[in-house]
Design a protein around this motif. Sequence first.
Motif, mmCIF file in Angstrom:
data_model
loop_
_atom_site.group_PDB
_atom_site.id
_atom_site.type_symbol
_atom_site.label_atom_id
_atom_site.label_comp_id
_atom_site.label_asym_id
_atom_site.label_seq_id
_atom_site.Cartn_x
_atom_site.Cartn_y
_atom_site.Cartn_z
ATOM 1 N N ILE A 7 0.845 -1.206 0.000
ATOM 2 C CA ILE A 7 0.000 0.000 0.000
ATOM 3 C C ILE A 7 0.876 1.250 0.000
ATOM 4 C CG2 ILE A 7 -1.743 1.290 1.295
ATOM 5 C CD1 ILE A 7 -2.730 -1.390 2.404
ATOM 6 N N LYS A 8 1.934 1.216 0.793
ATOM 7 C CA LYS A 8 2.847 2.361 0.863
ATOM 8 C C LYS A 8 3.541 2.586 -0.480
ATOM 9 C CE LYS A 8 3.738 1.495 5.770
ATOM 10 N NZ LYS A 8 4.735 1.042 6.775
ATOM 11 N N ILE A 9 3.973 1.494 -1.104
ATOM 12 C CA ILE A 9 4.651 1.618 -2.398
ATOM 13 C C ILE A 9 3.673 2.090 -3.469
ATOM 14 C CG2 ILE A 9 5.905 0.360 -4.193
ATOM 15 C CD1 ILE A 9 6.974 -1.478 -1.979
ATOM 16 N N ALA A 10 2.436 1.605 -3.411
ATOM 17 C CA ALA A 10 1.412 2.043 -4.372
ATOM 18 C C ALA A 10 1.174 3.547 -4.255
ATOM 19 C CB ALA A 10 0.112 1.278 -4.132
ATOM 20 N N ALA A 11 1.155 4.050 -3.026
ATOM 21 C CA ALA A 11 0.978 5.493 -2.818
ATOM 22 C C ALA A 11 2.157 6.270 -3.402
ATOM 23 C CB ALA A 11 0.839 5.785 -1.325
ATOM 24 N N LEU A 12 3.364 5.736 -3.232
ATOM 25 C CA LEU A 12 4.557 6.391 -3.788
ATOM 26 C C LEU A 12 4.527 6.386 -5.314
ATOM 27 C CD1 LEU A 12 7.270 4.912 -1.386
ATOM 28 C CD2 LEU A 12 6.441 7.268 -1.429
ATOM 29 N N ILE A 13 4.030 5.300 -5.900
ATOM 30 C CA ILE A 13 3.919 5.213 -7.361
ATOM 31 C C ILE A 13 2.956 6.279 -7.884
ATOM 32 C CG2 ILE A 13 3.020 3.775 -9.244
ATOM 33 C CD1 ILE A 13 4.164 1.344 -7.740
ATOM 34 N N MET A 14 1.840 6.445 -7.209
ATOM 35 C CA MET A 14 0.864 7.463 -7.618
ATOM 36 C C MET A 14 1.457 8.867 -7.506
ATOM 37 S SD MET A 14 -2.641 5.938 -5.919
ATOM 38 C CE MET A 14 -3.597 7.351 -6.482
ATOM 39 N N LEU A 15 2.173 9.119 -6.426
ATOM 40 C CA LEU A 15 2.794 10.437 -6.242
ATOM 41 C C LEU A 15 3.866 10.698 -7.296
ATOM 42 C CD1 LEU A 15 3.123 10.512 -2.340
ATOM 43 C CD2 LEU A 15 1.592 11.902 -3.750
ATOM 44 N N VAL A 46 13.075 12.229 -2.910
ATOM 45 C CA VAL A 46 12.427 11.839 -1.650
ATOM 46 C C VAL A 46 11.559 10.596 -1.852
ATOM 47 C CG1 VAL A 46 10.741 12.536 0.103
ATOM 48 C CG2 VAL A 46 12.474 14.160 -0.673
ATOM 49 N N LEU A 47 10.786 10.581 -2.922
ATOM 50 C CA LEU A 47 9.908 9.438 -3.198
ATOM 51 C C LEU A 47 10.717 8.170 -3.461
ATOM 52 C CD1 LEU A 47 7.235 11.135 -5.513
ATOM 53 C CD2 LEU A 47 6.962 10.463 -3.122
ATOM 54 N N PHE A 48 11.808 8.307 -4.193
ATOM 55 C CA PHE A 48 12.651 7.139 -4.486
ATOM 56 C C PHE A 48 13.329 6.633 -3.213
ATOM 57 C CE2 PHE A 48 16.124 5.333 -7.482
ATOM 58 C CZ PHE A 48 15.464 4.114 -7.510
ATOM 59 N N PHE A 49 13.698 7.561 -2.349
ATOM 60 C CA PHE A 49 14.299 7.196 -1.067
ATOM 61 C C PHE A 49 13.334 6.330 -0.250
ATOM 62 C CE2 PHE A 49 14.703 8.100 3.484
ATOM 63 C CZ PHE A 49 16.026 7.755 3.714
ATOM 64 N N PHE A 50 12.083 6.768 -0.151
ATOM 65 C CA PHE A 50 11.092 6.002 0.601
ATOM 66 C C PHE A 50 10.762 4.682 -0.094
ATOM 67 C CE2 PHE A 50 10.134 10.105 2.690
ATOM 68 C CZ PHE A 50 10.113 9.669 4.011
ATOM 69 N N ALA A 51 10.754 4.691 -1.419
ATOM 70 C CA ALA A 51 10.474 3.456 -2.159
ATOM 71 C C ALA A 51 11.547 2.405 -1.894
ATOM 72 C CB ALA A 51 10.382 3.750 -3.658
ATOM 73 N N MET A 52 12.805 2.829 -1.871
ATOM 74 C CA MET A 52 13.894 1.897 -1.563
ATOM 75 C C MET A 52 13.786 1.409 -0.121
ATOM 76 S SD MET A 52 17.301 3.327 -3.523
ATOM 77 C CE MET A 52 17.273 4.950 -2.734
ATOM 78 N N GLY A 53 13.337 2.300 0.763
ATOM 79 C CA GLY A 53 13.172 1.915 2.160
ATOM 80 C C GLY A 53 12.098 0.861 2.337
ATOM 81 N N PHE A 54 10.920 1.111 1.749
ATOM 82 C CA PHE A 54 9.790 0.184 1.897
ATOM 83 C C PHE A 54 9.951 -1.072 1.040
ATOM 84 C CE2 PHE A 54 7.277 4.251 2.777
ATOM 85 C CZ PHE A 54 7.404 4.102 4.150
#
Length: 243
Positions: A116-124, A140-148
């Motif tokens: 769900i978190k990654i899906a939200a990042l994809i939409m953003l 920032v979005l890529f940073f969180f995507a790598m984290g999750f």
Amino acid sequence: MVNDKQAALFLKPLQMQYPAAFKRNFVFYGMLKTKGLMDEIKEFIPWILAIMIFVSLSLSLGHYFEIHFPRFTTFQAHGFAVLCFMLLFMLYVPIVLKQMKHSSSSCYEQQQHAPIKIAALIMLQAINIAFVESTFLQIVLFFFAMGFGFVKFYKENLFRNSATHVGLYYLQELRRFNFWSYKQTIKLKFKLKFTGKNTAQYQQKIKQLQHFHTLHLKSMHMEQQLCQTHKHQDLENYLDSLM
């Protein structure tokens, strides 16, 4: 809760009877186990790996898009490259969660919302490419995507200071066996669909299925108990232990 000796006694006959469960059978999470919330230099290892793998490949893919799709601007080319890796995480994460669900219930409970978190990042990121075009937001979005999508699975934290390397090894071996025994039940269920119900072979497979199902439940329980011995239940439990 169980101690390392009990885990060793539980694992030893399994390793002798089912050697295939511990050979070429891997779970793609918890490769690096750290004590507490932050464990000094170990915290940087998964991030360094993520940067070396995903950032470098993203830059290369962005450069490829820029050359072969001239209608894209530089930002769009690199933005789509980042989006591709986010989609890769979205494909990869459910597979790892499937392993978690059938090998470590505590890990699964902690990470089950990652898609769900990654899906939200994809939409953003899609909105960023189409309208915002912010390089900072993309980073920032890529940073969180790598984290999750990578770091949270590669590194498992909140282990107690009393946790030993031997205990963590037993924990990982139990998880490997858990997932292997689950796969055996799936294979047997599949074979049963093509086996006549009135045959001796069908009855034999039913007994094998019951055996592996029982074994899987016992091993899952052992993993959960050993996990409670060596790991804090959650962040709140960890913070309470510091007070």
